[in-house]
Design a protein around this motif. Structure first.
Motif, short mmCIF file in Angstrom:
data_model
loop_
_atom_site.label_atom_id
_atom_site.label_comp_id
_atom_site.label_asym_id
_atom_site.label_seq_id
_atom_site.Cartn_x
_atom_site.Cartn_y
_atom_site.Cartn_z
N ALA A 101 17.09 0.53 -9.39
CA ALA A 101 16.15 0.85 -8.31
C ALA A 101 14.71 0.61 -8.72
CB ALA A 101 16.34 2.31 -7.89
N ARG A 102 14.38 0.84 -10.00
CA ARG A 102 12.98 0.70 -10.41
C ARG A 102 12.47 -0.72 -10.22
NH1 ARG A 102 10.80 2.86 -16.17
NH2 ARG A 102 11.03 4.82 -15.00
N TYR A 103 13.26 -1.71 -10.62
CA TYR A 103 12.82 -3.10 -10.46
C TYR A 103 12.60 -3.42 -8.99
CZ TYR A 103 12.65 -8.14 -11.34
OH TYR A 103 12.25 -9.45 -11.42
N VAL A 104 13.54 -3.02 -8.15
CA VAL A 104 13.45 -3.34 -6.73
C VAL A 104 12.22 -2.68 -6.10
CG1 VAL A 104 14.60 -3.07 -4.49
CG2 VAL A 104 15.94 -3.68 -6.52
N LEU A 105 11.99 -1.40 -6.41
CA LEU A 105 10.88 -0.68 -5.81
C LEU A 105 9.53 -1.17 -6.32
CD1 LEU A 105 12.28 2.96 -5.83
CD2 LEU A 105 12.14 1.39 -3.91
N LEU A 106 9.43 -1.45 -7.61
CA LEU A 106 8.17 -1.95 -8.16
C LEU A 106 7.82 -3.32 -7.57
CD1 LEU A 106 8.24 -0.98 -11.94
CD2 LEU A 106 6.72 -0.11 -10.17
N THR A 107 8.83 -4.17 -7.44
CA THR A 107 8.57 -5.48 -6.84
C THR A 107 8.14 -5.33 -5.39
OG1 THR A 107 10.22 -6.51 -8.28
CG2 THR A 107 9.59 -7.72 -6.31
N GLY A 108 8.83 -4.47 -4.64
CA GLY A 108 8.47 -4.26 -3.25
C GLY A 108 7.07 -3.69 -3.10
N MET A 225 1.47 0.46 8.44
CA MET A 225 2.81 0.11 8.90
C MET A 225 3.23 -1.27 8.39
SD MET A 225 3.23 1.69 12.73
CE MET A 225 1.67 1.15 13.40
N ASN A 226 2.28 -2.20 8.34
CA ASN A 226 2.60 -3.52 7.81
C ASN A 226 2.91 -3.47 6.33
OD1 ASN A 226 2.16 -6.21 9.56
ND2 ASN A 226 0.91 -4.57 10.40
N MET A 227 2.32 -2.53 5.63
CA MET A 227 2.61 -2.38 4.21
C MET A 227 4.05 -1.95 4.00
SD MET A 227 0.42 -0.34 1.35
CE MET A 227 0.83 -0.48 -0.40
N LEU A 228 4.51 -0.99 4.81
CA LEU A 228 5.90 -0.55 4.71
C LEU A 228 6.86 -1.69 5.08
CD1 LEU A 228 5.71 3.04 6.24
CD2 LEU A 228 6.03 2.41 3.84
N ILE A 229 6.52 -2.44 6.10
CA ILE A 229 7.37 -3.56 6.51
C ILE A 229 7.39 -4.63 5.42
CG2 ILE A 229 7.62 -5.41 8.20
CD1 ILE A 229 6.39 -3.48 10.27
N ALA A 230 6.26 -4.82 4.73
CA ALA A 230 6.21 -5.80 3.65
C ALA A 230 7.12 -5.39 2.50
CB ALA A 230 4.78 -5.96 3.14
N VAL A 231 7.27 -4.09 2.26
CA VAL A 231 8.20 -3.62 1.22
C VAL A 231 9.62 -4.06 1.56
CG1 VAL A 231 9.22 -1.60 0.13
CG2 VAL A 231 6.76 -1.67 0.55
N THR A 232 10.01 -3.90 2.83
CA THR A 232 11.35 -4.31 3.24
C THR A 232 11.55 -5.81 3.04
OG1 THR A 232 11.33 -2.57 4.92
CG2 THR A 232 12.97 -4.29 5.16
N GLY A 233 10.57 -6.60 3.45
CA GLY A 233 10.69 -8.05 3.26
C GLY A 233 10.80 -8.44 1.80
N ALA A 234 10.04 -7.75 0.94
CA ALA A 234 10.09 -8.05 -0.49
C ALA A 234 11.44 -7.70 -1.08
CB ALA A 234 8.98 -7.30 -1.21
N VAL A 235 12.03 -6.61 -0.63
CA VAL A 235 13.36 -6.22 -1.13
C VAL A 235 14.37 -7.29 -0.77
CG1 VAL A 235 15.23 -4.56 -0.86
CG2 VAL A 235 12.88 -3.75 -1.12
N TYR A 236 14.36 -7.74 0.47
CA TYR A 236 15.30 -8.78 0.89
C TYR A 236 15.08 -10.07 0.11
CZ TYR A 236 16.50 -5.88 4.94
OH TYR A 236 16.94 -4.87 5.75
N ALA A 237 13.82 -10.44 -0.09
CA ALA A 237 13.51 -11.70 -0.77
C ALA A 237 14.00 -11.69 -2.21
CB ALA A 237 12.01 -11.97 -0.72
N GLN A 238 13.67 -10.64 -2.95
CA GLN A 238 14.05 -10.63 -4.37
C GLN A 238 15.56 -10.50 -4.54
OE1 GLN A 238 13.23 -6.94 -6.57
NE2 GLN A 238 12.38 -6.11 -4.68
N VAL A 239 16.20 -9.66 -3.70
CA VAL A 239 17.64 -9.53 -3.80
C VAL A 239 18.32 -10.85 -3.48
CG1 VAL A 239 19.65 -8.45 -2.72
CG2 VAL A 239 17.71 -7.05 -3.38
#
Length: 309
Positions: A101-108, A225-239
């Motif tokens: 989880a740490r890698y995913v959250l830090l990247t996001g 709100m865009n910052m939270l949405i960007a976290v979701t996009g980053a999670v999908y991209a890295q995964v």
């Protein structure tokens, strides 16, 4: 003498600006708490995000760097000892989820900060100054939007090894700020014609003050709100990149788990391996759900019409 209006609507000449700001902050957070309590789903979203943040902070401290393997428990079913079962090497799947989880959250988080910071700065400056600056910055934004992200990452991965989440977040953030820059520019073009902006320019206030003190606070809800949405996009991209095998498997994360489950563990053909495949998918789903529920709450927090309803 400066007259301050207290929360009851009565003029209080003795109240200081600092005390008024503190009162406004308290009232704001009380309003946030009321909005969150109004729907149990929003509290659930906060709880989900809190659990993942706790996993990212404390999780790696609970497990050794090299997780233990049990050759006698390959693809063991869920049990008290292994709540989510084990993988094809006998490693506890729950431990893999927690430590990944740490890698995913830090990247996001890094991606969201860079995306919002760069996009907001360019959008605000271009929309406020207009003219040649607007034209130049929007052409740069168009180039950013036209860059194919996945092919570029495939090329970069051959010459640059993404050894940490911050490096990954930096690349994803620099590739993803174009959309928010366009949106913030549109909002700025609308706000710059308002009376309070005209008054600030008439007083001769510097551009940095008008942008930072007058324009930016009005757009803070949209940016948050865009910052939270960007976290979701980053999670999908890295995964997705780890699942495709584009990035080196130098650290455990959910994308690596998906790749190993499908290509090494035969999760698509072996029923016993199904928990190993579903665990990271459920983690991604829950994280996304938590973010969506919080965005729903933020919409009401910052929208006066919704608050009145």
């Amino acid at each position: 003498m400066t007259v301050i209006i207290n929360p009851e609507g009565v003029a209080d000449p003795k109240a200081s600006p600092a005390g008024t700001r503190a009162t406004l902050r308290r009232n704001f957070w009380r309003g946030v708490w009321r909005v969150l309590r109004r729907k149990p789903s929003r509290m659930a979203g906060v709880a989900i995000i809190a659990v993942f943040v706790l996993m990212g902070i404390v999780g790696p401290l609970l497990y050794p760097a090299n997780l233990p393997r049990d050759d006698n428990a390959l693809y063991a079913p869920p049990s008290l000892a292994h709540p989510l079962g084990t993988d094809f090497e006998g490693t506890d799947v729950l431990a893999l989820i927690v430590t990944g989880a740490r890698y995913v959250l830090l990247t996001g988080f890094a991606t969201a900060v860079i995306t919002v910071t760069v996009g907001t700065a360019i959008g605000l400056f271009a929309g406020f100054r207009r003219g040649r600056w607007d034209t130049l910055l929007m052409r740069i934004t168009d180039v950013n939007l036209a860059i194919p992200g996945l092919p570029l990452l495939l090329v970069l991965s051959t010459v640059w090894k993404f050894t940490g989440p911050l490096q990954m977040g930096l690349v994803l953030g620099l590739l993803g700020w174009g959309g928010i820059a366009r949106a913030v520019r549109s909002q700025t073009l609308s706000l710059r014609e308002r009376g309070f902006i005209e008054a600030a320019r008439g007083l001769g206030l510097p551009t940095t003050h008008i942008i930072g003190r007058e324009l930016l606070p009005g757009m803070a809800p949209y940016i948050a709100m865009n910052m939270l949405i960007a976290v979701t996009g980053a999670v999908y991209a890295q995964v997705g990149l780890f699942f495709l095998g584009v990035l080196p498997f130098e650290s455990n994360n959910w994308g690596v788990m998906l790749n190993l489950a499908v290509f090494n563990g035969g999760a698509l053909t072996t029923p016993a391996a199904l928990p190993y495949l579903l665990a990271p998918l459920m983690a991604i789903l829950l994280l996304t759900l938590g973010i969506v529920l919080i965005v729903d709450a933020m919409d009401e927090i910052f929208n006066p019409r919704l608050r009145e309803e």
